[in-house]
Design a protein around this motif. Structure first.
Motif, PDB file in Angstrom:
ATOM      1  N   ALA A 256       0.834  -1.206   0.000  1.00 34.01           N
ATOM      2  CA  ALA A 256       0.000   0.000   0.000  1.00 34.01           C
ATOM      3  C   ALA A 256       0.869   1.257   0.000  1.00 34.01           C
ATOM      4  CB  ALA A 256      -0.932  -0.009   1.206  1.00 34.01           C
TER       5      ALA A 256
ATOM      6  N   GLN B 229       1.977   1.872  -3.450  1.00 33.03           N
ATOM      7  CA  GLN B 229       0.905   2.449  -4.262  1.00 33.03           C
ATOM      8  C   GLN B 229       0.724   3.936  -3.985  1.00 33.03           C
ATOM      9  OE1 GLN B 229      -0.941   1.187  -6.623  1.00 33.03           O
ATOM     10  NE2 GLN B 229      -0.588  -1.024  -6.512  1.00 33.03           N
ATOM     11  N   GLN B 230       0.985   4.344  -2.749  1.00 37.06           N
ATOM     12  CA  GLN B 230       0.812   5.752  -2.363  1.00 37.06           C
ATOM     13  C   GLN B 230       2.061   6.588  -2.622  1.00 37.06           C
ATOM     14  OE1 GLN B 230      -2.107   7.093  -1.290  1.00 37.06           O
ATOM     15  NE2 GLN B 230      -3.005   5.083  -1.714  1.00 37.06           N
TER      16      GLN B 230
ATOM     17  N   PRO C 258       4.391   6.567  -8.081  1.00 38.10           N
ATOM     18  CA  PRO C 258       3.692   5.630  -8.971  1.00 38.10           C
ATOM     19  C   PRO C 258       3.231   6.281 -10.258  1.00 38.10           C
ATOM     20  CG  PRO C 258       2.905   5.421  -6.715  1.00 38.10           C
ATOM     21  CD  PRO C 258       3.776   6.644  -6.765  1.00 38.10           C
TER      22      PRO C 258
ATOM     23  N   THR D 158       0.222   7.108 -16.531  1.00 36.43           N
ATOM     24  CA  THR D 158      -1.124   7.041 -15.999  1.00 36.43           C
ATOM     25  C   THR D 158      -2.095   6.986 -17.162  1.00 36.43           C
ATOM     26  OG1 THR D 158      -1.240   9.448 -15.886  1.00 36.43           O
ATOM     27  CG2 THR D 158      -0.539   8.284 -13.891  1.00 36.43           C
TER      28      THR D 158
ATOM     29  N   GLU E 150      -0.182  -1.020 -14.839  1.00 35.88           N
ATOM     30  CA  GLU E 150       0.474  -0.065 -13.942  1.00 35.88           C
ATOM     31  C   GLU E 150       0.543  -0.603 -12.516  1.00 35.88           C
ATOM     32  OE1 GLU E 150      -1.217   3.771 -14.091  1.00 35.88           O
ATOM     33  OE2 GLU E 150      -0.854   4.068 -16.234  1.00 35.88           O
ATOM     34  N   ASP E 151      -0.564  -1.173 -12.034  1.00 31.32           N
ATOM     35  CA  ASP E 151      -0.578  -1.729 -10.680  1.00 31.32           C
ATOM     36  C   ASP E 151       0.453  -2.842 -10.540  1.00 31.32           C
ATOM     37  OD1 ASP E 151      -2.540  -0.010  -9.873  1.00 31.32           O
ATOM     38  OD2 ASP E 151      -4.201  -1.417 -10.179  1.00 31.32           O
TER      39      ASP E 151
ATOM     40  N   ILE F 289       3.865  -1.294 -10.308  1.00 35.29           N
ATOM     41  CA  ILE F 289       4.071  -0.686  -8.990  1.00 35.29           C
ATOM     42  C   ILE F 289       4.376  -1.759  -7.953  1.00 35.29           C
ATOM     43  CG2 ILE F 289       2.930   0.566  -7.117  1.00 35.29           C
ATOM     44  CD1 ILE F 289       1.368   2.087  -9.301  1.00 35.29           C
ATOM     45  N   GLN F 290       3.654  -2.871  -8.004  1.00 33.03           N
ATOM     46  CA  GLN F 290       3.919  -3.956  -7.066  1.00 33.03           C
ATOM     47  C   GLN F 290       5.315  -4.527  -7.269  1.00 33.03           C
ATOM     48  OE1 GLN F 290       0.858  -6.934  -7.044  1.00 33.03           O
ATOM     49  NE2 GLN F 290      -0.791  -5.456  -6.833  1.00 33.03           N
TER      50      GLN F 290
ATOM     51  N   THR G 255       7.763  -2.114  -5.827  1.00 32.24           N
ATOM     52  CA  THR G 255       7.696  -2.196  -4.366  1.00 32.24           C
ATOM     53  C   THR G 255       8.472  -3.403  -3.873  1.00 32.24           C
ATOM     54  OG1 THR G 255       5.525  -1.123  -4.366  1.00 32.24           O
ATOM     55  CG2 THR G 255       6.147  -2.351  -2.398  1.00 32.24           C
TER      56      THR G 255
END
Length: 258
Positions: free
Chosen positions: A106, A109-110, A117, A124, A134-135, A138-139, A142
């Motif tokens: 999380a 993601q922030q 992100p 975007t 995109e998600d 990001i993962q 991370t």
């Protein structure tokens, strides 16, 4: 007369005056409020701690969690209760580890892990398919940024799971031993009750079994024992009838069961 203690005190005083002690780190807070703010500075995750540091809300959730797990395990006696509580606490640690992992993702993601992100390298878009990509990116970022943390969490989870498995095995062993002792005592109580009935006597298991066994199982009450003896006798008659198929009212033999 030479005073050894006085001489040692003077030598220590001269040494301290010549080599004053230097501070090895920053001074601690001088007020009570500051002490309260900094007292948990070294606290990181609590996965391996022996002391639970919880807020009031967390304590309520922790107590409810342990209560439900212990009720499900239904321990009997101090040792089983202690093992059941250990299992409940370790399962709480597993929940905490999963919550920490979710929190790290999380934070990614922030944009709280040092990368944005929404930067041009990720981009975007309003396209649902592209948003999934995109998600995923990001993962992945991370994971790469906090790889050591994830590996450490996995190690903690493995150790906690092994501890839970050992405690569950010990609890099952204690439960099996307790059940075997209980079944043997119940069988003996039924035989003793039948013997007493054959002599026209009433049977009370209090004289033959320890109070800790009688106090935890209502089946050892005189009424329950008598009822079990009667039920056992009826079952034996039913089994004999099933084998011979003799109707006790007519005396006519029925075909035996295949």
């Amino acid at each position: 007369m030479f005073d050894q203690e006085k001489a040692m005190a003077e030598a220590i005083a001269r040494h301290d005056a010549e080599f004053p002690k230097e501070s090895t780190g920053p001074a601690g807070p001088g007020s009570e409020a500051g002490t309260q703010r900094t007292r948990l500075n070294a606290y990181k995750h609590g996965l391996t701690g022996q002391i639970h540091l919880l807020t009031a809300a967390e304590q309520t959730a922790f107590d409810a969690h342990c209560k439900s797990i212990c009720e499900a395990l239904a321990p009997v006696g101090a040792l089983e209760i202690d093992i059941a509580q250990a299992i409940a606490e370790d399962r709480w640690r597993l929940k905490r580890a999963r919550a920490i992992e979710t929190g790290i993702f999380a934070a990614g993601q922030q944009g709280l892990l040092g990368f944005n992100p929404g930067n041009p390298s990720v981009g975007t878009t309003e396209d649902p398919a592209q948003l999934v990509i995109e998600d995923t990116l990001i993962q992945a970022r991370t994971w790469l940024a906090k790889n050591d943390n994830f590996l450490l969490l996995a190690l903690y989870e493995q150790r906690i799971n092994r501890t839970i498995e050992r405690n569950m095995a010990e609890l099952r062993t204690l439960r099996a031993e307790r059940k075997a002792a209980r079944d043997q005592a119940l069988e003996e109580a039924l035989l003793l009750c039948q013997l007493a009935q054959s002599k026209g006597e009433k049977y009370d298991p209090v004289a033959d079994f320890p109070p800790e066994l009688l106090g935890t199982d209502s089946v050892f009450s005189p009424a329950a024992i008598t009822g079990l003896v009667a039920r056992t006798q009826r079952l034996n008659e039913a089994r004999d009838y099933a084998k011979t198929r003799v109707n006790p009212n007519s005396g006519r033999q029925m075909p035996a069961a295949a």
